[in-house]
Design a protein around this motif. Structure first.
Motif, mmCIF file in Angstrom:
data_model
loop_
_atom_site.group_PDB
_atom_site.id
_atom_site.type_symbol
_atom_site.label_atom_id
_atom_site.label_comp_id
_atom_site.label_asym_id
_atom_site.label_seq_id
_atom_site.Cartn_x
_atom_site.Cartn_y
_atom_site.Cartn_z
ATOM 1 N N PHE C 86 0.826 -1.208 0.000
ATOM 2 C CA PHE C 86 0.000 0.000 0.000
ATOM 3 C C PHE C 86 0.862 1.260 0.000
ATOM 4 O O PHE C 86 0.698 2.137 -0.840
ATOM 5 N N ILE C 87 1.780 1.313 0.945
ATOM 6 C CA ILE C 87 2.559 2.543 1.085
ATOM 7 C C ILE C 87 3.555 2.693 -0.073
ATOM 8 O O ILE C 87 3.693 3.764 -0.648
ATOM 9 N N LYS C 88 4.214 1.592 -0.416
ATOM 10 C CA LYS C 88 5.275 1.722 -1.417
ATOM 11 C C LYS C 88 4.769 1.625 -2.847
ATOM 12 O O LYS C 88 5.300 2.277 -3.736
ATOM 13 N N SER C 89 3.788 0.764 -3.089
ATOM 14 C CA SER C 89 3.361 0.578 -4.486
ATOM 15 C C SER C 89 2.131 1.404 -4.824
ATOM 16 O O SER C 89 2.108 2.118 -5.823
ATOM 17 N N LEU C 91 0.368 3.971 -3.235
ATOM 18 C CA LEU C 91 0.294 5.429 -3.115
ATOM 19 C C LEU C 91 1.104 6.150 -4.194
ATOM 20 O O LEU C 91 0.543 7.003 -4.893
ATOM 21 N N PRO C 92 2.383 5.809 -4.380
ATOM 22 C CA PRO C 92 3.109 6.514 -5.442
ATOM 23 C C PRO C 92 2.516 6.238 -6.822
ATOM 24 O O PRO C 92 2.367 7.153 -7.640
ATOM 25 N N GLY C 93 2.162 4.988 -7.066
ATOM 26 C CA GLY C 93 1.596 4.642 -8.368
ATOM 27 C C GLY C 93 0.312 5.397 -8.623
ATOM 28 O O GLY C 93 0.085 5.921 -9.723
ATOM 29 N N TYR C 94 -0.500 5.469 -7.605
ATOM 30 C CA TYR C 94 -1.781 6.172 -7.708
ATOM 31 C C TYR C 94 -1.542 7.646 -8.016
ATOM 32 O O TYR C 94 -2.148 8.218 -8.924
ATOM 33 N N ALA C 95 -0.622 8.224 -7.264
ATOM 34 C CA ALA C 95 -0.361 9.653 -7.459
ATOM 35 C C ALA C 95 0.147 9.911 -8.875
ATOM 36 O O ALA C 95 -0.354 10.805 -9.578
ATOM 37 N N LYS C 148 5.561 -2.648 -9.338
ATOM 38 C CA LYS C 148 4.149 -2.658 -8.931
ATOM 39 C C LYS C 148 3.554 -1.270 -9.066
ATOM 40 O O LYS C 148 2.440 -1.085 -9.560
ATOM 41 N N ALA C 149 4.348 -0.296 -8.645
ATOM 42 C CA ALA C 149 3.881 1.080 -8.772
ATOM 43 C C ALA C 149 3.641 1.401 -10.246
ATOM 44 O O ALA C 149 2.671 2.062 -10.602
ATOM 45 N N ALA C 150 4.528 0.879 -11.105
ATOM 46 C CA ALA C 150 4.366 1.132 -12.536
ATOM 47 C C ALA C 150 3.063 0.523 -13.049
ATOM 48 O O ALA C 150 2.355 1.130 -13.857
ATOM 49 N N ALA C 217 -1.938 -3.409 -7.736
ATOM 50 C CA ALA C 217 -0.704 -3.713 -7.018
ATOM 51 C C ALA C 217 -0.698 -5.162 -6.554
ATOM 52 O O ALA C 217 0.311 -5.868 -6.653
ATOM 53 N N ILE C 218 -1.829 -5.618 -6.078
ATOM 54 C CA ILE C 218 -1.892 -6.986 -5.558
ATOM 55 C C ILE C 218 -1.720 -7.997 -6.691
ATOM 56 O O ILE C 218 -0.953 -8.955 -6.577
ATOM 57 N N VAL C 219 -2.404 -7.757 -7.779
ATOM 58 C CA VAL C 219 -2.270 -8.673 -8.907
ATOM 59 C C VAL C 219 -0.838 -8.670 -9.427
ATOM 60 O O VAL C 219 -0.266 -9.717 -9.738
ATOM 61 N N ALA C 220 -0.252 -7.476 -9.478
ATOM 62 C CA ALA C 220 1.097 -7.381 -10.037
ATOM 63 C C ALA C 220 2.092 -8.192 -9.224
ATOM 64 O O ALA C 220 3.099 -8.673 -9.753
ATOM 65 N N GLU C 221 1.820 -8.349 -7.945
ATOM 66 C CA GLU C 221 2.752 -9.088 -7.105
ATOM 67 C C GLU C 221 2.767 -10.588 -7.415
ATOM 68 O O GLU C 221 3.586 -11.331 -6.897
ATOM 69 N N PHE C 222 1.839 -11.010 -8.256
ATOM 70 C CA PHE C 222 1.864 -12.418 -8.640
ATOM 71 C C PHE C 222 2.993 -12.694 -9.622
ATOM 72 O O PHE C 222 3.313 -13.822 -9.897
ATOM 73 N N PHE C 223 3.586 -11.650 -10.138
ATOM 74 C CA PHE C 223 4.530 -11.844 -11.226
ATOM 75 C C PHE C 223 5.962 -11.522 -10.829
ATOM 76 O O PHE C 223 6.711 -10.947 -11.568
#
Ligand SMILES: Nc1ncnc2c1ncn2[C@@H]1O[C@H](COP(=O)(O)OP(=O)(O)OP(=O)(O)O)[C@@H](O)[C@H]1O
Ligand SMILES: Nc1ncnc2c1ncn2[C@@H]1O[C@H](COP(=O)(O)OP(=O)(O)OP(=O)(O)O)[C@@H](O)[C@H]1O
Ligand SMILES: Cc1ncc(C[n+]2csc(CCO)c2C)c(N)n1
Ligand SMILES: [Mg+2]
Ligand SMILES: [Mg+2]
Lengths: 265, 302, 283, 289, 265
Positions: C86-89, C91-95, C148-150, C217-223
């Motif tokens: 949440f904090i690392k992926s 929030l920055p990605g969202y912003a 993930k942020a990407a 972000a959660i889905v991306a962590e599968f990869f």
């Protein structure tokens, strides 16, 4: 002949709107010259093209024929020069701004300093008698108050040409008289040129140096009446025979433009 | 015919050639069985599918199976065609990793989703920390491909002999520029691809009979696949609905899988079982010695 | 079935409650929160009863009490996952995603040339499936949170683009005419008229994106990921049949996502206070 | 055709950037290959060519992707399991079904929420929470669960699409249905119009701009949902499965081809919604901007 | 005392708006009875609560004190009975409907047949002189035309009580006279009760049986003038001494409500 010294000069001006069910000729063959410092009223039946003419001067509509110059230049350049202030027929206040912020809007855009903004906002709000409503939002004002706010907004910056589309339509007689006098004073003091749409014949006669009578379908100018009333006009000038004579002529012109006499609906 | 559903652990590929061949060649029909083969994928836990009633038999790794057993899915191994593990860890030579002792400080790619147990058991045995603490290794959840090695994101990655290793070979890696840690060779192999059913189903003699016929036909499939790799590979390609399998790669896989499977013997070797369980216990993947987690009732009936 | 019944029941209850409380609701945020809480409690109780009563295997659906226990036991793990995801992926990605959607929308709006050229490309980007871009982002940005942020950027970009483009058309003709009479330049018109008028649309996108970002972000962590993160925990949890941990993680996601959404919605109320949907449609 | 030139320009820019990027991103690997093959001093033009011709490039060159798309569509029978058209159709069908269901559900929920304060308070938090539940976690449950009762194929996947795509529609439509001005609502009150009449004659038309913005987002998300749901059911095929298996087999070119088809699908779908919007605007007498 | 036979009966009616910067007392202690068949004009300075009072009658605002009954029932029930037609101060046309569709809106809602709708739409459009603009959208009309469309919409269905908030504000004198006569004819023929907000003193006197003068801050009724003019009123009644006397009284009431005399802004 285009008169480049005139503030507004229209030659054979025509404007036709294309709509889903045919063309609407809003203006046809309008010839009019307005000189600096004139106070010109436009009067005519609903739908005769008064608003359209003002909008064309303001470069909000493009004429489809003829020529139009403002201060000797194209309407577009005049607009970009901020040559005029416009009071729309509807208040057009922005709902996310308080009244004072709405009035400050043109000042912000034209880059006035904060203090200048505050000073002018206060002055014009006083003028239209809205003091005390600075922090209200538009939807918290009555119809007439909204209209006054929009007048204040157009007066807040000092344009040499004022285009006012029925600015006092939603105001009662007393406020209207008051604002008429104030407007005349302002005009006299600043030598502004004013184009003023109204439905009130006495108002038109009281204010104007020139009255343009229009008639609809197609919208055209049927009469231009130069007023010989003195520039200094107390309210009771409205009882003088000169005044009444002009008013009668305007009324006749107005009536002629209406269809009631012919087909009596 | 008895209808049975088989849930594979992974997408349709030659890793499951025996079952696919048996189905395609009619070996199941011959045993009066009607088998539905469900492919798996990265998002499908066969243990969960069988618990939910979506399958009768599943293919899974023993570590995952035993862990599931402890979580309340009473899985029982009924057969173990895979005798050896195909799991390896490979490190490109330029990473200068020669032995396990060189691991600390490096990033290792590991497959999770129930495939991580052999790795953690191995690290546990070697006494290498995996929790990111100093002197340990950094673990990366590896995608199911060899990109992390090619990208240089991991110093070593997990591969299966029969799949990703082949991709690595294709990409120009080979024994001469790789350090290879083979779990089987190191004696760290935990039993892979076994056949598991729910305990209760074994109480029904008719079911046991059906399972027996299933295993018999499947072993016939494995034997056929070993003898006719080209045909087997073609069958796999044909049965892959996704159209992603290529004949070339499946042929390679058929060959490699054949080295791990003993088509003649479906029995679970108790010694390997004990070793697997001990490794799991040591690593606290399971807490208690499983009881009744395998049975020979099916293989005995072959 | 039981769940539907349960839901109906709790809904009826809430209906009653909110009717009874209606006059006081408007000025009491606490009471406003109470209602969904009560509703949620009712759901949880029924869930517990059904899973226990019908002996649903915990590997399919654990009871809330088990999930609660897991929440307590695994708090440090859950916290670490939350920080990672949440904090690392997110929030920055969202912003970045929302901002770039906004910026591209304005570029598109600014130039008809770009509008014709960029908007179709924007549409093209609209549904670049996460499954597809996640591995590519891992390739490009590494396996840690940056990739993930990407992915979150890619997911949140389009809703913002579409909504802002629509919102920039939301001002009325006369409002724009007013700006024309001041010869306001493009940016003045944008800042003082068109962006405020687009506010409701922009907040729409911000709200949609607040949940979409988390999903992404959660889905991306599968990869491919370091072995921490909510998506990582969920996928390994499923593989290990630690379904109660999975649900604990889901609970964290739900709370975090709802809170995120709630914050955006609160800001929306403040910023677009003037819109009839917030003012309550009073003239 | 004043639209073609800008599109071509932007497209050209992208292609150029892409080729350049391909050189950069594939250089590392190409160097390894060349070193291994003991090739030294490769001239830059040759090197660039090499980077654009790798088997498993980090970033395939545009012509490689186009070639793969060509091979996997035109050059194949449409019914072939290797055909991207075949997989595209699988994804498209669940996308469309999911989108239609999702839009319907979203609009329905928005109507309920706007008309009933209790559901506003009880439903909305749960709708939000539902979106924070990772789909990848519930997708298998849905697919496995429905599979257990014999529902397979398009429907379970469409349900995932629906699950994702209803949300933007709810959020947008709640706002849209609440956007009529006070005076417009007052008018309806003076007629004592029923909620239903107010809905059809006022709220619904007033919500159109929001509806279309939401539908554009909704259809794009629906496609994402369809692709994600395919992960949980590799058997069915679809673009998602192609992406996945492409990555298992290290086939970057295959991944990019599938990605392109998916993106093109999305672009076309969004544009179709855009055309519908234009048509509706015209019918509603909207003032040309 | 509440008069249950009256069409409108207000007792100590008060309404206070809460706003971000304090309360606004829009109505305070209003007592008024309007009987069936009366034509009541409301006149008063901008912001004095005329619109608010009409909205309260229409059950669009809730009084914060006092009682109000319409036809002997609560405003809510009266509204549900469709007891009144309302012409808002702003046209409030739906932009996605053509003019004829806008006028047909109440008819659709009240379940009139298609043919009846067509017939009534045509009749009222003729009445306000908008024929030929059936298929236009609101933004294609001039301000006055929009206002006339909204009048037509309120007249299209036959409510016994008409609430009209400055309906003729944006119309020129000629059309205004015409519509005034038409409205009087309609009123005489149908025995409707009409509440009419205007800023024009002559208009108020010409039309009304009762003139309510209001004053602002807080909004209250300062004078109620019963007119003794005959029900039959030709346009030239406006020159009679009776007429002028009433007009003078209204003007005095109006002036008293204004602040100009005291602080002379
Ligand atoms: N929604 C509102 N919220 C707050 N104040 C309001 C609201 N509506 C009206 N007011 C205030 O109530 C007072 C009376 O307004 P109202 O609209 O009734 O005036 P009016 O007599 O119709 O004036 P006008 O002739 O200008 O239309 C005004 O001071 C106005 O600012
Ligand atoms: N955008 C437009 N599209 C089509 N027709 C238009 C448009 N704007 C105005 N018209 C038509 O042009 C004519 C003149 O309109 P205009 O607004 O200038 O009248 P007006 O003299 O200001 O009337 P009023 O006194 O009622 O405000 C009308 O017939 C109107 O229907
Ligand atoms: C769920 C799942 N993930 C990984 C493996 C291990 N594995 C065996 S073959 C292979 C490569 C893909 O073909 C992998 C990763 C498995 N068996 N099941
Ligand atoms: Mg006009
Ligand atoms: Mg008013």
């Amino acid at each position: 002949m285009i008169d480049l010294t005139a503030v507004v000069s229209a030659q054979n001006l025509g404007l036709t709107f294309k709509t889903n069910d045919g063309d609407v000729v809003a203006l046809s063959d309008v010839n009019l010259t307005i000189d600096k410092g004139e106070f010109v009223s436009f009067i005519g039946p609903s739908g005769c093209g008064k608003t359209t003419f003002l909008r064309t001067i303001a470069d909000l509509e493009q004429p489809t024929s003829g020529t139009l110059t403002i201060n000797g230049q194209s309407p577009e350049n005049a607009r970009k020069d901020r040559a005029y202030g416009y009071v729309f027929q509807a208040p057009a206040l922005y709902p996310w701004r308080t009244i004072e912020k709405n009035i400050a809007l043109p000042l912000e855009i034209m880059g006035h300093s904060k203090s200048q903004q505050a000073e002018r906002v206060k002055r014009t709000m006083d003028l239209v008698n809205l003091s005390g409503f600075e922090k209200k939002y538009p939807w918290q004002l009555s119809g007439g108050m909204q209209q006054r706010a929009s007048i204040a907004r157009a007066l807040a910056f000092d344009a040499d040409l004022l285009l006012m589309d029925e600015p006092f339509g939603a105001l009662d007689e007393i406020v209207r008289d008051h604002l008429n006098s104030e407007l005349l004073k302002l005009w006299d003091r600043t030598k502004k040129t004013i184009c003023f749409v109204t439905h009130s014949i006495p108002e038109a006669v009281f204010l104007s140096t020139k009255i343009v009578v229009m008639s609809p379908r197609p919208g055209r100018v049927t009469d231009i009446i130069e007023s010989n009333l003195p520039r200094e006009r107390p309210l009771d000038i409205r009882e003088t025979p000169e005044f009444l004579a002009i008013a009668a002529r305007v009324r006749d012109g107005l009536r002629a433009g209406h269809s009631y006499d012919e087909d009596h609906i | 015919a008895d209808a049975l559903t088989l849930q594979l652990k992974w997408v349709t590929q030659a890793q499951f050639a025996g079952y696919l061949v048996a189905e395609s060649k009619g070996f199941y029909d011959a045993e009066n069985l009607d088998i539905t083969i469900l492919p798996g994928g990265p998002n499908i836990a066969p243990e969960q599918v069988i618990a939910g009633g979506g399958a009768d038999i599943i293919v899974t790794w023993m570590a995952a199976g035993m862990a599931a057993r402890e979580s309340g899915v009473p899985l029982v191994n009924i057969a173990q065609p895979f005798k050896k593990s195909g799991l390896m860890m490979i490190c490109p030579a330029e990473k200068e990793i020669k032995t396990v002792a060189d691991f600390p400080g490096h990033t290792l790619g590991v497959w999770f989703f129930g495939n991580e147990y052999p790795f953690f058991a191995w690290m546990n045995k070697e006494g290498i920390a995996t929790d990111g603490s100093a002197g340990g290794v950094t673990v990366l959840q590896q995608s199911f491909d060899i990109q992390p090695m090619i990208q240089g994101q991991a110093d070593c990655i997990s591969v299966m002999t029969y799949n990703e290793y082949g991709q690595a070979l294709d990409a120009g890696y080979g024994p001469d520029n790789l350090t290879i840690f083979n779990y089987t060779d190191m004696g760290n192999d935990l039993l892979e691809d076994g056949l598991y059913v729910l305990e209760d189903s074994l109480k029904d003699p008719a079911k046991v009979d059906a399972f027996t016929r299933f295993v018999r036909a499947s072993m016939k499939g494995w034997a056929y696949a070993a003898e006719n790799p080209e045909e087997a590979a073609q069958i796999v390609v044909d049965m892959d609905d996704t159209g992603a399998a290529t004949l070339e790669h499946q042929l390679y896989m058929t060959g490699e899988v054949a080295k791990l499977v003993d088509p003649a013997d479906a029995k679970l070797d108790p010694a390997t079982y004990e070793r697997t369980v001990k490794a799991l216990l040591d690593q606290k993947i399971i807490k208690a010695e499983p009881v009744g987690a395998f049975t020979s009732v099916v293989t005995d009936g072959l | 079935m039981a769940l539907v019944g349960a839901w109906l029941f709790s809904w009826l209850f809430v209906e009653r409650l909110s009717k009874a409380l209606a006059p006081r609701l408007s000025d009491n945020a606490g009471l406003g929160l109470l209602i969904p809480m009560v509703f949620g409690m009712a759901l949880l109780v029924i869930w517990e009863v059904v899973t226990r009563g019908a002996n649903v295997p915990p590997v399919l659906l654990p009871a809330p009490s088990m999930i609660g226990a897991q929440l307590a036991n695994s708090a440090p793990i859950l916290w670490a996952d939350f920080v990672q995801t949440f904090i690392k992926s997110v929030l920055p990605g969202y912003a970045i995603g929302c901002l770039s959607g906004l910026v591209v929308a304005i570029l598109v709006d600014r130039s008809p040339f770009l509008k014709a050229g960029l908007l179709p490309i924007g549409n093209f980007m609209s549904a670049l499936p996460i499954i597809g871009i996640a591995p590519i982002m891992v390739m490009w940005f590494g396996f840690d949170w940056q990739s993930k942020a990407a992915v979150v950027v890619a997911m949140t970009f389009f809703p913002m683009l579409v909504n802002t483009v629509a919102g920039l058309n939301a001002s009325s003709a006369i409002e724009r005419d007013l700006m024309a009479t001041y010869a306001a330049d493009y940016w003045q018109t944008l800042m003082k008229l068109r962006l405020p008028a687009a506010g409701p649309f922009i907040f729409n996108a911000l709200k949609i994106n607040s949940t979409l970002a988390l999903i992404g972000a959660i889905v991306a962590e599968f990869f491919g990921t370091p072995i921490v993160g909510m998506g990582f925990r969920i996928s390994t949890g499923v593989g290990r049949l630690a379904i109660d941990l999975v649900w604990a993680e889901i609970a964290v996601a739900a709370v975090a996502g709802s809170a995120f959404y709630g914050v955006i919605a609160l800001i929306e109320r403040g910023v677009t206070f003037w819109h009839p949907s917030v003012r309550g449609g009073r003239a | 055709m004043n639209r073609v030139l800008p599109i071509l320009t932007v497209l050209l820019a992208i292609v150029v950037i892409w080729y350049v990027a391909a050189i950069g991103m594939n250089a590392n690997w190409q160097n390894t290959l060349n070193t291994r093959a003991a090739l030294t001093n490769v001239p830059f033009t040759d090197f660039a060519q090499q980077t654009w011709a790798q088997d498993r490039p980090v970033l395939p060159a545009p012509h490689q992707v186009i070639g793969e798309i060509w091979n996997a569509t035109v050059a194949l029978e449409i019914t072939s399991k290797r055909s991207l058209a075949y997989h595209g159709w699988i994804t498209l069908s669940s996308t469309l079904l999911g989108f239609v269901l999702g839009t319907a559900l979203g609009v329905l929920l928005a109507i309920i929420i706007v008309h009933n304060e209790a559901s506003n308070r009880s439903l909305m938090p749960w709708i939000i929470a539902s979106q924070t539940i990772p789909i990848l976690a519930i997708a298998p449950m849905v697919v496995v669960g429905l599979g257990a009762v014999g529902i397979t194929g398009t429907v379970p996947r469409a349900l995932i699409s629906m699950y994702l795509s209803f949300f933007p529609v709810v959020v947008g439509m709640v706002k849209g249905l609440r956007s009529p001005e006070g005076i417009q609502l007052d008018l309806m009150r003076t007629y004592d119009a029923s909620p239903w009449q107010t809905f059809w004659k006022l709220r619904w038309p007033a919500a159109m701009p929001m509806l279309f913005a939401s539908m554009k987002v909704g259809i794009a998300i629906s496609l994402i949902g369809a692709v994600v749901s395919e992960l949980s059911n590799a058997a069915g095929g679809g673009l998602g499965v192609r992406l996945l298996t492409g990555s298992y087999n290290g086939q970057t070119i295959q991944i990019w081809a599938a990605l392109f088809i998916a993106a093109a699908l999305a672009a076309v779908l969004v544009m179709v919604v855009g055309f519908a919007e234009t048509a509706v605007n015209r019918r509603m007498g909207a003032r040309p901007a």
